[in-house]
Write a protein that holds these residues in place. Sequence first.
Motif, PDB file in Angstrom:
ATOM      1  N   ARG A 186      57.960   7.382   2.138  1.00 15.08           N
ATOM      2  CA  ARG A 186      56.769   7.405   0.958  1.00 15.08           C
ATOM      3  C   ARG A 186      57.019   9.303   0.743  1.00 15.08           C
ATOM      4  O   ARG A 186      56.985   9.843   1.451  1.00 15.08           O
ATOM      5  CB  ARG A 186      55.926   7.481   0.942  1.00 15.08           C
ATOM      6  N   PRO A 187      57.962   9.686  -0.556  1.00  9.58           N
ATOM      7  CA  PRO A 187      57.815  11.477  -0.689  1.00  9.58           C
ATOM      8  C   PRO A 187      56.816  11.897  -0.787  1.00  9.58           C
ATOM      9  O   PRO A 187      55.501  11.475  -1.354  1.00  9.58           O
ATOM     10  CB  PRO A 187      58.629  10.925  -2.169  1.00  9.58           C
ATOM     11  N   LYS A 188      56.290  12.599   0.259  1.00 11.29           N
ATOM     12  CA  LYS A 188      55.000  14.127  -0.134  1.00 11.29           C
ATOM     13  C   LYS A 188      55.298  14.871  -1.165  1.00 11.29           C
ATOM     14  O   LYS A 188      54.156  15.446  -1.066  1.00 11.29           O
ATOM     15  CB  LYS A 188      55.433  14.402   1.681  1.00 11.29           C
ATOM     16  N   ARG A 189      56.539  15.339  -1.563  1.00  8.94           N
ATOM     17  CA  ARG A 189      56.210  15.958  -2.521  1.00  8.94           C
ATOM     18  C   ARG A 189      57.459  16.008  -3.233  1.00  8.94           C
ATOM     19  O   ARG A 189      58.431  15.323  -2.726  1.00  8.94           O
ATOM     20  CB  ARG A 189      56.462  18.089  -2.042  1.00  8.94           C
ATOM     21  N   ASP A 192      61.096  16.258  -2.501  1.00  5.67           N
ATOM     22  CA  ASP A 192      61.630  15.066  -1.462  1.00  5.67           C
ATOM     23  C   ASP A 192      62.173  13.686  -2.542  1.00  5.67           C
ATOM     24  O   ASP A 192      63.281  12.983  -1.711  1.00  5.67           O
ATOM     25  CB  ASP A 192      60.584  14.175  -0.714  1.00  5.67           C
ATOM     26  N   VAL A 266      52.678   6.530  -5.853  1.00 10.18           N
ATOM     27  CA  VAL A 266      53.610   7.648  -4.726  1.00 10.18           C
ATOM     28  C   VAL A 266      53.363   8.667  -5.164  1.00 10.18           C
ATOM     29  O   VAL A 266      52.920   9.478  -6.558  1.00 10.18           O
ATOM     30  CB  VAL A 266      54.797   7.754  -3.938  1.00 10.18           C
ATOM     31  N   LEU A 267      52.907  10.462  -4.763  1.00  9.67           N
ATOM     32  CA  LEU A 267      52.905  12.021  -5.228  1.00  9.67           C
ATOM     33  C   LEU A 267      51.912  11.837  -6.532  1.00  9.67           C
ATOM     34  O   LEU A 267      51.737  11.979  -7.013  1.00  9.67           O
ATOM     35  CB  LEU A 267      54.231  12.289  -6.004  1.00  9.67           C
ATOM     36  N   SER A 269      48.905  13.044  -6.078  1.00 11.85           N
ATOM     37  CA  SER A 269      48.105  14.748  -6.556  1.00 11.85           C
ATOM     38  C   SER A 269      49.580  15.144  -7.306  1.00 11.85           C
ATOM     39  O   SER A 269      48.473  15.950  -8.022  1.00 11.85           O
ATOM     40  CB  SER A 269      48.043  15.218  -4.911  1.00 11.85           C
TER      41      SER A 269
END
Length: 323
Positions: A186-189, A192, A266-267, A269
């Motif tokens: 999963r990408p965090k930002r 990524d 994902v992402l 936020s």
Amino acid sequence: MKQNFTVRQGALDGVEVFLSVAHHRSFRRAAVELGVSPSAISQAIRVLETRIGAALFMRTTRSVGLTEAGERFFSRAKPAFEELVAASEVARGLGQRPAGLLRLSVPRSVVPILLDSLIASFCQAYPEVEVEIAANEKLIDLAAEGFDAGIRMGQFIAPDMVAVRLTPPFRFVTVGSPDYLARRGRPKRPEDLGQHACLRMRRSNGALALWSFNDNDRAIEVAVSGPLIANDFPSMLGAAIEGMGLAQVPEPIAAAPMKAGKLIQVLESFAPMAPGMFLYYPSRRNIMPKLRAFIDHVKARSNANNKAQVRTTAKRSKPRKRS
């Protein structure tokens, strides 16, 4: 070049007078039918004969008959004039009540989530209106292409259009299948995403759309790459479900696959907000009744949905009685 501010005489001037005189074989009876003086009838016929270049009537003190030129003119002019009158009646009918063909240009993704129930209820309410939906992503000139109205996300509607809200604002979500995320993580930002396969959208102007994000109230855009380029959201969504990569799509069209577990967001936020979907059309003036009826129907449905949401929210927030 000097402009001419007078309208030249047209080919139809005097034709109605001619047909009335030919029908009654009388200038006086034609004058009564048309509500003018006999001298006005005579003048109109003289002008028509001069313009055509041939005498149309043989006149004596006792009778009025058609010349050969008049007979030929009558045989062609009568059905043509009747067709013009019928065309006027049809146009007048469309201008007085909701009827005829209502053409809408809409994105393909909107049809199942927004239009199905709306169009069904509208067609039931207005059976004389036929609705044609042209489903494509291309931004078009409504007037030039013969459309009455279009549906688009608010950010893509030109400022000179009149817009009617269809949905509340919604988020653009980034989603991937459980299988893809298990393989790639999963990408965090947003940055990524350079390490991920991303499914891209080509705009109608030919440009590849950047992915947009909100980072602490700061709008950022990211150029991504991946195995698929599509020109509509349903194609991107289907590819994401198949595990080809991540997709960024409007939340309403991803809601059902996410609820079914076929896609995972994902992402979260960083998800940006979009203004929502709008019905738009060129002008508030000269709106045909069929379009006015559709606009009113859209507003009525929107108001009913808003009231239902308020009642549901109030019911959920109402404190339960203690036993």
